[in-house]
Design an enzyme around this catalytic site. Sequence first.
Site, PDB file in Angstrom:
ATOM      1  N   LYS A   1       0.830  -1.212   0.000  1.00  0.00           N
ATOM      2  CA  LYS A   1       0.000   0.000   0.000  1.00  0.00           C
ATOM      3  C   LYS A   1       0.864   1.263   0.000  1.00  0.00           C
ATOM      4  O   LYS A   1       0.645   2.196  -0.776  1.00  0.00           O
ATOM      5  CB  LYS A   1      -0.910  -0.019   1.233  1.00  0.00           C
ATOM      6  CG  LYS A   1      -1.615   1.268   1.510  1.00  0.00           C
ATOM      7  CD  LYS A   1      -2.648   1.545   0.460  1.00  0.00           C
ATOM      8  CE  LYS A   1      -3.117   2.969   0.529  1.00  0.00           C
ATOM      9  NZ  LYS A   1      -4.344   3.201  -0.197  1.00  0.00           N
TER      10      LYS A   1
ATOM     11  N   CYS B   1      -4.131  10.899   1.072  1.00  0.00           N
ATOM     12  CA  CYS B   1      -3.384   9.638   0.909  1.00  0.00           C
ATOM     13  C   CYS B   1      -1.976   9.885   0.405  1.00  0.00           C
ATOM     14  O   CYS B   1      -1.002   9.683   1.115  1.00  0.00           O
ATOM     15  CB  CYS B   1      -4.119   8.734  -0.076  1.00  0.00           C
ATOM     16  SG  CYS B   1      -5.802   8.417   0.447  1.00  0.00           S
TER      17      CYS B   1
END
Length: 424
Positions: A205, A259
């Site tokens: 991720k 993010c």
Amino acid sequence: MTFTNLCVLGLGYIGLPTASTFATHGMHVVGVDVNPRVVETLQNGGLHIHEPGLRTLVQAALKSGNLSISTEPEEAEAFIIAVPTPFKEGKRADLSYVISASEAIAPYLREGNLVVLESTSPPRTTMDVVAPILERSGLKAGDDFHLAYSPERVLPGQILRELIDNARVIGGIDRASSEAGRDLYATFVRGEIICTTATTAEMVKLMENTYRDVNIAIANEFSRLAARFGVDVWEAIELANRHPRVDILRPGPGVGGHCISVDPWFLVEAAPDLTPLIATSRQVNDDQPQVVVDLLQEALGGLDGKRIAVLGLAYKPDVDDLRESPAVEIACRLAERGAEVIAYEPYKLDAEFPGISMAQSLDAALGGADGLALLVAHTPLRNLAPEEVAAKTKARIAVDAVNGWDPVAWEQAGFRLTRLGVGI
Ligand code: SAJ
């Protein structure tokens, strides 16, 4: 394993769509949020976030009777933690929501349960932070309950489709945990489900978002070089991208959202000695709003007292999310430098920022402006007809930070258009 019920902790951009999708696929789901206002809004049929299609999905999930909303977890066969991991002072990951969600689950944890962490987290969080908290239940991770990390990878604006279609990585703390996770997400995931270890999944991720950040940084650096050398970076990128192994991203006003502008710091924090490239790329992208402010200052011959129509405030095109938005950063810096900023954000007319007036219509932003700044390539802003804009404003100076406007058409309509990454 088969699962019939589930408890999802955190009802934000990831948790709510995930809980609702499980519910519409027949699972009994309790959605939990610690914010009583969020719970109340959802229980009353409202929605606290904007995402295309989400309202219909949540309503369908509630109507099916499979989704209930609460401030407290309940016993369930599986638990998903989908809470935020922002960063705190010093660009360090703030794991307090992950910690409190794990603490909230511990009293309800039973033998044979599965717990999945979805929140973006520094490497080893599942093993070193979540497992010990859950083990306060007296149960042992791996032996008595399953534990896995599975990163969310959905793109805001396309969450509902990507949730189902994207490949899903499930990283268990052991093989049985990975397989339990795979069985859970197989309820609705159509993309490939790939099992690995928990720490690999955490790294995957962070690597994805860091890779994108570094690639945007090089595009931004190319735009600075192009401006210096009298080159049009957009043309140069288009030509370079014809090389079969080159795919340069788009320069712009900086990297926003919650993010990509945050996650790379989790790697820098975890191993500062190994991450000079990642840290520098973050810095390059964080410096980019100032490049746009300087461009506006030059185009307008100073900022003090100038009325600037800022077009777009969101962190990227065609979303209403203003978190960590470089456009907001630019608007605030312009106001600090004495400009009168009137901002038009077509997807969020009611935004509020100190020193910035929000226009309720395009016309209100344009009227009386000395200069225009296109900061987000929202479709309605990109599609503006320059001659129509010219009729609504006395401004003839425009800065395009996103390559949204055709320079020939805007110049023909009487504007002096300055584009990011284009030297003269
Ligand atoms: N941006 C550029 N140039 C580009 C592409 C993007 O300047 O060529 C800017 C955007 O304007 C925006 C920022 O970068 O300010 C981030 O936008 P984005 O569309 O690249 O990504 P996010 O933050 O909306 O979503 C990302 C996605 N990650 C990747 O594409 C690797 C998404 O798949 C993740 O699920 C999401 O982060 C997340 O939740 O982590």
